[in-house]
Design an enzyme around this catalytic site. Structure first.
Site, short mmCIF file in Angstrom:
data_model
loop_
_atom_site.label_atom_id
_atom_site.label_comp_id
_atom_site.label_asym_id
_atom_site.label_seq_id
_atom_site.Cartn_x
_atom_site.Cartn_y
_atom_site.Cartn_z
N ASP A 74 0.73 -1.37 0.22
CA ASP A 74 0.06 0.26 0.07
C ASP A 74 0.80 1.31 -0.02
O ASP A 74 0.43 2.30 -0.29
CB ASP A 74 -0.83 0.07 1.36
CG ASP A 74 -2.07 -0.87 0.90
OD1 ASP A 74 -2.29 -1.52 -0.16
OD2 ASP A 74 -2.90 -1.20 2.04
N TYR B 189 -10.08 -0.94 2.88
CA TYR B 189 -9.77 -0.80 4.33
C TYR B 189 -9.28 0.56 4.45
O TYR B 189 -8.72 1.52 3.88
CB TYR B 189 -8.20 -1.47 4.66
CG TYR B 189 -8.43 -2.89 5.10
CD1 TYR B 189 -8.84 -3.22 6.37
CD2 TYR B 189 -8.32 -4.23 4.19
CE1 TYR B 189 -8.93 -4.61 6.90
CE2 TYR B 189 -8.75 -5.49 4.76
CZ TYR B 189 -8.89 -5.52 6.43
OH TYR B 189 -9.39 -6.74 6.99
#
Length: 662
Positions: A313, A397
């Site tokens: 990420d 998320y």
């Protein structure tokens, strides 16, 4: 009561220091310099713009006033969306000139993915007849689905060599307010060349039922009746907060530090130091720089459409650019100091994320306490901590990263994980997924963070000692078998710098200064306490293991080098592996009495629960750094007792002594 205090970062009326994040004016300047040099065309996009940090030695010399401040420089990653060519550029902001224009070798990874590339996926999919046929076979049209474009990993798939690839899942969305994560179109995915804007492959492995039950937790009609017994909690500091802020510099209690924000790493803390009350307030360094330098989310589903799911990420998505604008009273409670983050958009224009960083104080219970049977002394002090945090949303998320500073010199970093599970269709008896709603699966996965801790414990001459608890056998010197001791192992060089946690011996790592001692003649130091969670669960020969080698150990120790910034390497997107920490440590440099960096892997292994759906209650992962011989005694003895009004007895009935009248 919650109070919002004036914004202070960035303050462009203050000259930026050598490590301050780029200002809006500097972002504009960097883009102009590159355009004037002919490095930017109509089809160029600014993937990343950030501070090119000077070498630590130059910064420390400038801070000591023995040398001029290093020049401000910017690093810029450029992508030509017409050709796929990428450039790693550096510019001098002071001299207004280009320092470097280095083509990125795509065989060793691509620059991170653009938001523009994500946004283009829908039209690419809607134009592909093979994809539309696969949807039609399932009774779906392109108008009924939305797309999750995802980083592809590196799998030597024929035809992908040299191409910039995104892999794509579809989710059915039943109406404008319907969360599509409840309706995965599983057994189907597509691979897309985002430069050519074409689908290169449709993988149609299985026709699985699309789960029907909605997961719209945000709609009042789909939630239970509100809980009406919770009373308000008000947090007040009538005299204001205890911290002081000037530009990006903060002082609080005995702590001082500066902070910044980066599109790749998010929140950065710099020059953490503690003013020792027993040394006349002498400011003693602890950490030069701390950040979350990488994270990866590897999934356990081995199916033909999902085996490639592992997302870096920071390195692939630049998670700092997705920072939330935090909301007073909801994200942060109390006397709040917000800081904006100034980043670049994909055209080299500055953009501001308002309230990206939140800072406040929290009460943290008892700091120290004792009631003595001999002297009748009865002393108690309350603890508090300074909280510096930000939240970022990466697809499904949401991640919060919270740095805590305590009055006793303790430092903690805590990741808070929430949001929505990445879903699949559940196949009965699946060994790699949980069923979280009827027919809805959530594949097992991990969240593995790498904290880069550029240590400076009492100075630059540091070393790491691994400390284990050791049971001693019965012997002449231990006749009753009650004795135990510790085993201390000094990590001499990078050949031994990759270390495993071990709960069975309570393993910790002590960062000690090899030249400074405390008043008892022992090295000053800090100790790293790690959570004892699994490292990467993938097979050692798996592709993701080669790409995310940093996740195979809880601790890595390297000698500092200014160009060693990221544990999985500079260009993570489509990188085949081998970059980052394995390459950094190949030189086997000395770690004893050196300027060292700790890279700590932490994070949960997630076997999703039914209770994690439709939105996940926060899960936590953290590590702690505590002083160990750094001070000569308890450094929190200078904390005053609370005023009597703050320690008044509770109201009648507060201790279950309730009278019932009838």
């Amino acid at each position: 009561m919650t109070t919002e205090l004036p914004l202070t970062l960035p303050d462009e009326t203050l000259a930026p220091g050598p490590l301050s994040s780029l200002t809006a004016a500097e972002i504009v300047s960097a883009a102009h310099i590159l355009r004037d040099a002919g490095a930017v065309t109509e089809t160029s996009r600014f993937v990343y713009v950030g501070l090119l940090e000077p070498d630590k030695a130059d910064v420390l010399a400038a801070l000591a006033s023995s040398a001029p401040a290093p020049e401000r420089e910017a690093r810029v990653l450029l992508l030509d969306v017409a050709t796929g060519a990428s450039i790693d550029a550096a510019v001098s902001l002071a001299r207004g000139e280009v320092i470097a224009l280095v083509p990125v070798d795509g065989s060793r990874g691509q620059v991170p993915i653009l938001e523009e590339e994500f946004e283009a996926i829908g039209s690419v999919m809607a134009a592909d007849t093979g994809w539309l046929s696969a949807l039609a076979k399932r009774g779906l049209t392109s108008e009924q689905v939305v797309y999750a474009p995802l980083s592809p990993g590196s799998y030597d798939i024929p035809g992908e060599e040299g191409r910039r690839i995104i892999r794509v899942f579809a989710f059915r969305m039943d109406h404008a307010e319907d969360h599509p994560w409840a309706h995965p179109v599983d057994g189907l995915c597509a691979y897309v060349d985002v430069i050519a804007r074409v689908v290169t492959q449709v993988v149609d492995a299985a026709e699985l039922p699309v789960p029907e039950e909605p997961g719209n937790f945000h709609l009042a009609a789909e939630r239970p009746a509100p809980l009406d017994t919770l009373k308000p909690i008000s947090i007040t500091q009538p005299e204001g907060p205890s911290f002081r802020v000037e530009g990006d510099a903060v002082t609080w209690a005995n702590w001082s530090f500066s902070l910044g924000f980066d599109a790749r790493e998010g929140l950065i803390l710099r020059n953490l130091a503690f003013a020792d009350p027993d040394q006349g307030g002498k400011v003693r360094p602890v950490i030069y720089r701390a950040s979350i330098a990488e994270m990866v989310v590897p999934y356990a589903d081995p199916s033909p459409t999902r085996y490639w799911q592992n997302y870096f990420d920071t390195g692939e998505y630049l998670f700092g650019r997705f920072a939330n604008s935090l909301t007073l009273g909801c994200d942060c409670l109390g006397e709040i100091r917000y800081f904006d983050a100034v980043l670049s958009d994909e055209f080299g224009r500055p953009k501001t994320v308002e309230n990206a960083i939140c800072m406040h104080e929290e009460d943290y219970g008892t700091l120290w306490k004792h009631t003595d049977m001999f002297t009748s002394a009865n002393e108690v002090r309350r603890s508090r901590r300074l909280v510096i945090s930000f939240f970022t949303t990466v697809g499904n998320y949401d991640y919060g990263f919270y740095w805590y500073l305590y009055l006793d010199g303790t430092i903690e970093c805590e990741a808070k994980l929430t949001g929505i599970l990445f879903t699949s269709a559940y196949v009965d008896g699946s060994p790699t997924a949980s069923e979280v709603a009827p027919g809805l699966g959530a594949p097992y996965h991990q969240h593995l963070f790498s904290a880069r801790l550029d240590m400076m414990v009492d100075g630059l001459a540091n070393a790491v000692e691994e400390v284990d608890a050791v049971r001693l056998p019965i012997s002449e010197t231990n006749p009753y078998g009650n004795a135990f001791t510790k085993r201390v192992t000094r990590i001499a060089s990078e050949a031994d710098g990759a270390r495993d946690a071990d709960a069975s011996v309570g393993r910790t790592w002590h960062i000690v200064n090899t030249e400074k001692t405390n008043r008892l003649g022992r090295p000053t130091g800090y100790v790293l306490h790690a959570e004892q969670n699994p490292t990467l669960m993938a097979d050692p020969s798996a592709t993701v293991t080669a790409r995310a080698t940093f996740t195979t150990k809880q601790l890595w120790v390297t000698q500092y080098a200014s160009d060693e910034r990221y544990p999985a390497g500079e260009f993570v997107n489509q990188n085949p592996g081998g970059d980052g920490l394995p390459a950094y440590m190949a030189a086997d440099r000395s770690l004893d009495g050196e300027d060292i960096v700790l890279w700590h892997t932490f994070g949960p292994t997630h076997f999703p629960r039914v209770e994690d759906w439709p939105v996940m209650p926060v899960d936590y992962a953290k590590f702690t750094l505590k002083p160990y011989g750094f001070f000569g005694r308890n450094p929190a003895l200078n904390v005053p007792a609370e005023a009597p009004a703050h320690c008044a007895p509770g109201r009648h009935g507060d201790h279950d002594h309730t009278h019932h009248h009838g």
